[in-house]
Design a protein around this motif. Sequence first.
Motif, short mmCIF file in Angstrom:
data_model
loop_
_atom_site.label_atom_id
_atom_site.label_comp_id
_atom_site.label_asym_id
_atom_site.label_seq_id
_atom_site.Cartn_x
_atom_site.Cartn_y
_atom_site.Cartn_z
N ASP A 18 0.91 -1.12 -0.06
CA ASP A 18 -0.12 -0.03 0.17
C ASP A 18 0.96 1.39 -0.01
O ASP A 18 2.04 0.86 0.16
CB ASP A 18 -0.97 -0.02 1.02
CG ASP A 18 -2.26 0.80 0.93
OD1 ASP A 18 -2.15 1.47 -0.13
OD2 ASP A 18 -3.10 0.85 1.92
N GLY A 51 4.75 4.70 7.95
CA GLY A 51 3.67 4.52 8.83
C GLY A 51 3.99 4.76 10.36
O GLY A 51 5.15 4.86 10.64
N THR A 99 1.40 1.61 14.95
CA THR A 99 0.49 0.81 13.89
C THR A 99 1.37 -0.28 13.23
O THR A 99 0.93 -1.50 13.25
CB THR A 99 -0.04 1.66 12.85
OG1 THR A 99 -0.88 2.68 13.35
CG2 THR A 99 -0.95 0.93 11.94
N GLY A 106 -4.76 1.88 9.69
CA GLY A 106 -4.64 0.53 8.83
C GLY A 106 -6.04 -0.11 8.92
O GLY A 106 -5.88 -1.29 8.95
N VAL A 111 0.48 3.69 5.53
CA VAL A 111 -0.55 3.06 6.61
C VAL A 111 -0.87 4.29 7.66
O VAL A 111 0.08 4.65 8.23
CB VAL A 111 -0.41 1.73 7.13
CG1 VAL A 111 1.24 1.77 7.81
CG2 VAL A 111 -1.29 1.19 8.23
N LEU A 114 -6.43 -2.04 5.66
CA LEU A 114 -5.18 -3.08 5.48
C LEU A 114 -5.33 -4.21 6.66
O LEU A 114 -5.26 -5.61 6.20
CB LEU A 114 -4.06 -2.27 5.81
CG LEU A 114 -2.58 -3.27 5.97
CD1 LEU A 114 -2.23 -3.66 4.51
CD2 LEU A 114 -1.41 -2.14 6.38
#
Length: 212
Positions: A133, A164, A168, A139, A136, A142
Amino acid sequence: MSGARQFTDRADAGDRLGETLRDRGVDADIVLAIPRGGLPLGRAVADALEAPLDVVVAKKIGAPGNPEYAVGAVASDGSVWRNERAIGGTRTDEGYFEERRKIEAENARRKAERYRGGRPAPDLAGKTVVVVDDGVATGSTLRACLSKLERSDADRIVLAVPVGPPGTIADLEAQVDEVVCLETPAGFRGVGQFYANFTQVSDEEAMAYLER
């Protein structure tokens, strides 16, 4: 990471991800991108790893009266991720959640079919799958995609994202075999802050990456 705009655009982020995965010796059987924003990166990663590219799709389940706030997410096969804190905080009842789950699962299924253009979903059994992706934040979608893949009999699941938040990313490490994240900034506010160009990817553009 000290500042924003570490990536020129999604193609640049994808090139860097692909190079890192190759340097780490990741031997992918297939790359699955999360549309729409993940597909430019997925194309670059798939090319770098000489692997086919496909999609994995999930839809957010929005809170009552606030559809942008995710109380969960559901993948195209019905695999669901529940944000229990958000469910409790918004007093989302189970009837509402289940109704939205069914609706969004069907939306995700239709989107996956549209992107594949009639091609069957790939068989992932026994394969090394790289999920890509463009970044994030919380998420939610995801996590639902990863829940779907956990049920696919894939041999190994590698998550590859350019950026990210540390918390996370740490949570996601428990859900896959390996996480490759290029940057985990403490001052994370949103994925777009780390791109010089983060314009929205259209469905047509996204699907074109699958046709190459």
